[in-house]
Design a protein around this motif. Structure first.
Motif, PDB file in Angstrom:
ATOM      1  N   VAL A 116      12.076  56.804  17.286  1.00 54.26           N
ATOM      2  CA  VAL A 116      13.363  56.795  16.575  1.00 54.26           C
ATOM      3  C   VAL A 116      14.337  55.928  17.353  1.00 54.26           C
ATOM      4  CG1 VAL A 116      15.254  58.215  15.694  1.00 54.26           C
ATOM      5  CG2 VAL A 116      12.913  59.132  15.734  1.00 54.26           C
ATOM      6  N   GLN A 117      14.941  54.947  16.674  1.00 55.95           N
ATOM      7  CA  GLN A 117      15.882  54.064  17.347  1.00 55.95           C
ATOM      8  C   GLN A 117      16.939  53.565  16.369  1.00 55.95           C
ATOM      9  OE1 GLN A 117      13.528  50.826  18.843  1.00 55.95           O
ATOM     10  NE2 GLN A 117      13.092  49.977  16.822  1.00 55.95           N
ATOM     11  N   PRO A 118      18.155  53.366  16.864  1.00 58.08           N
ATOM     12  CA  PRO A 118      19.216  52.854  15.986  1.00 58.08           C
ATOM     13  C   PRO A 118      19.070  51.352  15.759  1.00 58.08           C
ATOM     14  CG  PRO A 118      20.055  53.172  18.194  1.00 58.08           C
ATOM     15  CD  PRO A 118      18.650  53.687  18.215  1.00 58.08           C
ATOM     16  N   GLU A 119      19.518  50.891  14.622  1.00 55.78           N
ATOM     17  CA  GLU A 119      19.554  49.463  14.302  1.00 55.78           C
ATOM     18  C   GLU A 119      20.970  49.111  13.858  1.00 55.78           C
ATOM     19  OE1 GLU A 119      15.012  48.502  12.761  1.00 55.78           O
ATOM     20  OE2 GLU A 119      16.637  48.722  11.302  1.00 55.78           O
ATOM     21  N   TYR A 120      21.512  48.080  14.465  1.00 56.04           N
ATOM     22  CA  TYR A 120      22.884  47.668  14.149  1.00 56.04           C
ATOM     23  C   TYR A 120      22.832  46.469  13.207  1.00 56.04           C
ATOM     24  CZ  TYR A 120      23.853  50.720  18.087  1.00 56.04           C
ATOM     25  OH  TYR A 120      23.914  51.805  18.921  1.00 56.04           O
ATOM     26  N   VAL A 121      23.572  46.592  12.123  1.00 51.80           N
ATOM     27  CA  VAL A 121      23.549  45.555  11.086  1.00 51.80           C
ATOM     28  C   VAL A 121      24.987  45.149  10.767  1.00 51.80           C
ATOM     29  CG1 VAL A 121      21.373  46.353  10.096  1.00 51.80           C
ATOM     30  CG2 VAL A 121      23.520  47.326   9.279  1.00 51.80           C
ATOM     31  N   PRO A 122      25.169  43.902  10.320  1.00 55.85           N
ATOM     32  CA  PRO A 122      26.529  43.476   9.969  1.00 55.85           C
ATOM     33  C   PRO A 122      27.018  44.203   8.718  1.00 55.85           C
ATOM     34  CG  PRO A 122      24.924  41.784   9.390  1.00 55.85           C
ATOM     35  CD  PRO A 122      24.185  42.812  10.178  1.00 55.85           C
ATOM     36  N   GLY A 123      28.280  44.571   8.735  1.00 51.76           N
ATOM     37  CA  GLY A 123      28.878  45.265   7.600  1.00 51.76           C
ATOM     38  C   GLY A 123      29.832  44.365   6.836  1.00 51.76           C
TER      39      GLY A 123
END
Length: 264
Positions: A116-123
């Protein structure tokens, strides 16, 4: 304690000469032992090709939660995270069943630990032109499948694609009996060394004696062959045939023979 004395009529010259006569054979024996024997040194390397008879297939399944605005203490919605995990486990169970239906034994299917890992995406852009940071959670489970019958590999890949596996990370080809293959490479290197020595002796007109020493210059080295695959299995709809090719095993030796007679 008794001290031996020489007769008064014994000349010192005779005593010294006698000592030299006793020491001379010992000195000659030492000199002969230190004299190096004529020898022929040969180095040889050989490469053995082997056809792989087993493989390991690496694949991954994953689910992502919807992206939400990044907060200091939360990277995903707990309910969405639970739904993603349940969906992933259901798909994993279906994938295992699909592989078993394709002829893979259950003991040859290894499901790795959940990652389980977070993913950062442009908003979306804010009023000041800056992007709003968004984050989602990716839940991933890897699979390692041992394949003893390479004939079923293409059929298994098709089954994984139909099951919707997100990533096929590659195939690692191997040998069931590595020791037998490395032994053959070592024997080939020794035979090559003997061939070279025989050729050199015949050309130079010398006679070879016994083998003085043998050592490995390159221990038999075996490396499984890795075949890379497409990162996304669902992007490729065409059926692909995967050929294992051959595996190379190298070995090297150094052998020394005594030279019994010279042609000179």
């Amino acid at each position: 304690m008794t001290i031996a004395t020489l007769p008064r009529n014994t000349p010192l010259r005779k005593i010294l000469l006698g000592g030299l006569l006793v020491a001379s054979p010992l000195m000659m024996t030492t000199a002969m032992a230190e004299e190096p024997r004529p020898r022929l040194d040969v180095q040889a390397e050989a490469q053995q090709e082997a056809v792989p008879d087993r493989a390991t297939l690496n694949a991954r399944l994953w689910e992502r939660t919807p992206a939400i605005a990044q907060q200091d203490n939360q990277s995903s919605d707990p309910e969405a995270l639970r739904d993603a995990r349940e969906s992933l486990e259901q798909r994993a169970a279906k994938l295992i069943q699909t592989m078993e239906d394709a002829g893979v034994a259950s003991d040859d299917i290894n499901a790795g630990s959940l990652n389980v890992q977070p993913e950062y995406v442009p908003g979306p852009r804010l009023g000041n032109g800056e992007g709003q940071p968004m984050v989602r959670t990716r839940l991933e489970r890897p699979f390692h499948v041992e394949i003893d019958d390479l004939e079923q590999l293409t059929r298994l890949l098709d089954a994984l694609t139909e099951a919707g596996v997100e990533a096929l990370d590659g195939i690692t080809y191997d040998l069931t009996d590595r020791d037998a293959a490395t032994d053959q490479a070592l024997v080939a290197a020794l035979e090559k060394a003997r061939h070279k020595a025989t050729l050199m002796a015949r050309t130079l007109g010398i006679t070879l004696g016994d083998v003085i020493s043998v050592s490995e210059t390159l221990p038999p080295k075996f490396q499984p062959r890795m075949m890379a695959m497409s990162a996304d299995a669902r992007e490729s709809g065409a059926q692909t045939e995967y050929r294992p090719g051959t595996l190379s095993i190298e070995a090297g030796v150094s052998v020394s023979w005594a030279i019994e007679a010279s042609g000179e």
